[in-house]
Structures are given as structure tokens and as C-alpha cells.
Design a protein around this motif. Structure first.
Motif, PDB file in Angstrom:
ATOM      1  N   LEU A   1       0.871  -1.173   0.000  1.00  0.00           N
ATOM      2  CA  LEU A   1       0.000   0.000   0.000  1.00  0.00           C
ATOM      3  C   LEU A   1       0.909   1.224   0.000  1.00  0.00           C
ATOM      4  CD1 LEU A   1      -2.599  -1.154   2.665  1.00  0.00           C
ATOM      5  CD2 LEU A   1      -2.819  -1.210   0.179  1.00  0.00           C
ATOM      6  N   LEU A   2       0.965   1.885  -1.147  1.00  0.00           N
ATOM      7  CA  LEU A   2       1.804   3.070  -1.271  1.00  0.00           C
ATOM      8  C   LEU A   2       0.952   4.319  -1.056  1.00  0.00           C
ATOM      9  CD1 LEU A   2       3.878   2.257  -4.486  1.00  0.00           C
ATOM     10  CD2 LEU A   2       4.618   2.083  -2.118  1.00  0.00           C
ATOM     11  N   PRO A   3       1.508   5.299  -0.352  1.00  0.00           N
ATOM     12  CA  PRO A   3       0.779   6.560  -0.217  1.00  0.00           C
ATOM     13  C   PRO A   3       0.520   7.174  -1.594  1.00  0.00           C
ATOM     14  CG  PRO A   3       2.620   6.456   1.324  1.00  0.00           C
ATOM     15  CD  PRO A   3       2.755   5.294   0.389  1.00  0.00           C
ATOM     16  N   LYS A   4      -0.600   7.860  -1.703  1.00  0.00           N
ATOM     17  CA  LYS A   4      -1.025   8.434  -2.979  1.00  0.00           C
ATOM     18  C   LYS A   4       0.053   9.335  -3.585  1.00  0.00           C
ATOM     19  CE  LYS A   4      -4.719  11.015  -5.154  1.00  0.00           C
ATOM     20  NZ  LYS A   4      -5.957  11.757  -4.961  1.00  0.00           N
ATOM     21  N   ASP A   5       0.700  10.171  -2.767  1.00  0.00           N
ATOM     22  CA  ASP A   5       1.699  11.098  -3.310  1.00  0.00           C
ATOM     23  C   ASP A   5       2.902  10.350  -3.888  1.00  0.00           C
ATOM     24  OD1 ASP A   5       2.348  10.400  -0.647  1.00  0.00           O
ATOM     25  OD2 ASP A   5       3.489  12.249  -0.340  1.00  0.00           O
ATOM     26  N   ILE A   6       3.270   9.237  -3.277  1.00  0.00           N
ATOM     27  CA  ILE A   6       4.385   8.448  -3.809  1.00  0.00           C
ATOM     28  C   ILE A   6       3.978   7.792  -5.123  1.00  0.00           C
ATOM     29  CG2 ILE A   6       5.838   6.413  -3.415  1.00  0.00           C
ATOM     30  CD1 ILE A   6       5.963   7.250  -0.479  1.00  0.00           C
ATOM     31  N   MET A   7       2.767   7.259  -5.184  1.00  0.00           N
ATOM     32  CA  MET A   7       2.294   6.656  -6.438  1.00  0.00           C
ATOM     33  C   MET A   7       2.242   7.707  -7.547  1.00  0.00           C
ATOM     34  SD  MET A   7      -0.469   3.728  -5.239  1.00  0.00           S
ATOM     35  CE  MET A   7      -1.679   4.351  -6.296  1.00  0.00           C
ATOM     36  N   GLU A   8       1.759   8.892  -7.241  1.00  0.00           N
ATOM     37  CA  GLU A   8       1.698   9.964  -8.243  1.00  0.00           C
ATOM     38  C   GLU A   8       3.093  10.335  -8.717  1.00  0.00           C
ATOM     39  OE1 GLU A   8      -0.550  13.046  -6.343  1.00  0.00           O
ATOM     40  OE2 GLU A   8      -2.465  12.024  -6.691  1.00  0.00           O
ATOM     41  N   TYR A   9       4.030  10.428  -7.784  1.00  0.00           N
ATOM     42  CA  TYR A   9       5.404  10.758  -8.169  1.00  0.00           C
ATOM     43  C   TYR A   9       5.995   9.671  -9.066  1.00  0.00           C
ATOM     44  CZ  TYR A   9      10.413  11.289  -8.072  1.00  0.00           C
ATOM     45  OH  TYR A   9      11.720  11.391  -8.464  1.00  0.00           O
ATOM     46  N   LEU A  10       5.857   8.411  -8.667  1.00  0.00           N
ATOM     47  CA  LEU A  10       6.397   7.321  -9.481  1.00  0.00           C
ATOM     48  C   LEU A  10       5.768   7.304 -10.876  1.00  0.00           C
ATOM     49  CD1 LEU A  10       6.572   4.574  -6.733  1.00  0.00           C
ATOM     50  CD2 LEU A  10       8.510   5.649  -7.897  1.00  0.00           C
ATOM     51  N   ASN A  11       4.475   7.544 -10.941  1.00  0.00           N
ATOM     52  CA  ASN A  11       3.817   7.613 -12.247  1.00  0.00           C
ATOM     53  C   ASN A  11       4.346   8.792 -13.065  1.00  0.00           C
ATOM     54  OD1 ASN A  11       2.113   5.330 -12.155  1.00  0.00           O
ATOM     55  ND2 ASN A  11       0.686   6.433 -10.842  1.00  0.00           N
ATOM     56  N   SER A  12       4.632   9.908 -12.408  1.00  0.00           N
ATOM     57  CA  SER A  12       5.099  11.105 -13.122  1.00  0.00           C
ATOM     58  C   SER A  12       6.489  10.929 -13.717  1.00  0.00           C
ATOM     59  CB  SER A  12       5.076  12.332 -12.208  1.00  0.00           C
ATOM     60  OG  SER A  12       6.168  12.331 -11.299  1.00  0.00           O
ATOM     61  N   ILE A  13       7.273  10.007 -13.145  1.00  0.00           N
ATOM     62  CA  ILE A  13       8.622   9.756 -13.692  1.00  0.00           C
ATOM     63  C   ILE A  13       8.653   8.456 -14.496  1.00  0.00           C
ATOM     64  CG2 ILE A  13       9.810  11.142 -11.938  1.00  0.00           C
ATOM     65  CD1 ILE A  13      10.629   8.427 -10.614  1.00  0.00           C
ATOM     66  N   ASN A  14       7.477   8.110 -15.038  1.00  0.00           N
ATOM     67  CA  ASN A  14       7.347   6.944 -15.918  1.00  0.00           C
ATOM     68  C   ASN A  14       7.707   5.625 -15.260  1.00  0.00           C
ATOM     69  OD1 ASN A  14       6.459   8.544 -18.100  1.00  0.00           O
ATOM     70  ND2 ASN A  14       8.569   9.135 -18.513  1.00  0.00           N
ATOM     71  N   GLU A  15       7.339   5.466 -14.004  1.00  0.00           N
ATOM     72  CA  GLU A  15       7.565   4.207 -13.289  1.00  0.00           C
ATOM     73  C   GLU A  15       6.247   3.477 -13.052  1.00  0.00           C
ATOM     74  OE1 GLU A  15      10.238   2.647 -12.703  1.00  0.00           O
ATOM     75  OE2 GLU A  15      11.721   4.194 -13.171  1.00  0.00           O
ATOM     76  N   ARG A  16       5.330   3.605 -14.001  1.00  0.00           N
ATOM     77  CA  ARG A  16       4.012   2.974 -13.885  1.00  0.00           C
ATOM     78  C   ARG A  16       4.126   1.452 -13.725  1.00  0.00           C
ATOM     79  NH1 ARG A  16      -0.862   3.045 -12.203  1.00  0.00           N
ATOM     80  NH2 ARG A  16      -2.436   2.137 -13.530  1.00  0.00           N
ATOM     81  N   ALA A  17       5.038   0.831 -14.444  1.00  0.00           N
ATOM     82  CA  ALA A  17       5.203  -0.623 -14.347  1.00  0.00           C
ATOM     83  C   ALA A  17       5.607  -1.019 -12.927  1.00  0.00           C
ATOM     84  CB  ALA A  17       6.233  -1.115 -15.356  1.00  0.00           C
ATOM     85  N   PHE A  18       6.459  -0.231 -12.296  1.00  0.00           N
ATOM     86  CA  PHE A  18       6.869  -0.506 -10.921  1.00  0.00           C
ATOM     87  C   PHE A  18       5.675  -0.377  -9.981  1.00  0.00           C
ATOM     88  CE2 PHE A  18       8.239   1.070  -6.760  1.00  0.00           C
ATOM     89  CZ  PHE A  18       9.056   0.029  -6.360  1.00  0.00           C
TER      90      PHE A  18
END
Length: 86
Positions: A60-77
Motif C-alpha cells: 500500500l503506497l501513499p497516494k503522493d508516492i504513487m503519483e510521483y512514481l507515475n510522473s517519472i514513468n515508473e508505472r510498471a513498478f
């Protein structure tokens, strides 16, 4: 969407890495065994793997961390560690 990790899965994973890298291909069987054990231990330590059953559980990742990872193209992670949750 496989929710169980068996030792054979780790053998397959490292076998694939050995095909991709001459360095990994040169590892001894002991090194492969140590790496499989280390990967399992890490997954257990972060509560992604239930040691007794091999059941994989998403993080369970915090929303802000998920948004950041998605913003740097780490969607697969994000998908891998959360089990596909958005």
C-alpha cells in the motif's frame, strides 16, 4: 496477476537474467541460491510475501508516492508492487 511466489519462479527469473548478462551467467550455483534467498527475504521483510505460504501481497503506497512514481514513468513498478491498484 499471479499471487504466489515459488522458488521455481525465482529460478526462472535468474535464469532469464543469466541469458541477458554474461556476468550473471558466470555466477556460481551458490551465488544463485544466495540471491534467491535474499530476494525472498526482502519480499518477506517488506510484507509483500507471506513466508509460510508464498502468498504475494501488494504494497500500500501513499497516494503522493504513487503519483510521483507515475510522473517519472515508473508505472510498471507501481503496478508490480501494488498488484495493479491505481
Amino acid at each position: 496477476r499471479q499471487y504466489e511466489l515459488q522458488i521455481g519462479d525465482l529460478r526462472t527469473f535468474f535464469g532469464s537474467k543469466a541469458e541477458q548478462s554474461s556476468v550473471v551467467a558466470g555466477w556460481t550455483e551458490r551465488t544463485f541460491k544466495d540471491m534467491r534467498e535474499a530476494y525472498r527475504r526482502i519480499l518477506v521483510d517488506v510484507s509483500m510475501l507471506k513466508r509460510e505460504t508464498g502468498e504475494l501481497r501488494p504494497l500500500l503506497l501513499p497516494k503522493d508516492i504513487m503519483e510521483y512514481l507515475n510522473s517519472i514513468n515508473e508505472r510498471a513498478f507501481v503496478l508490480a508492487v501494488t498488484g495493479g491498484s491505481k
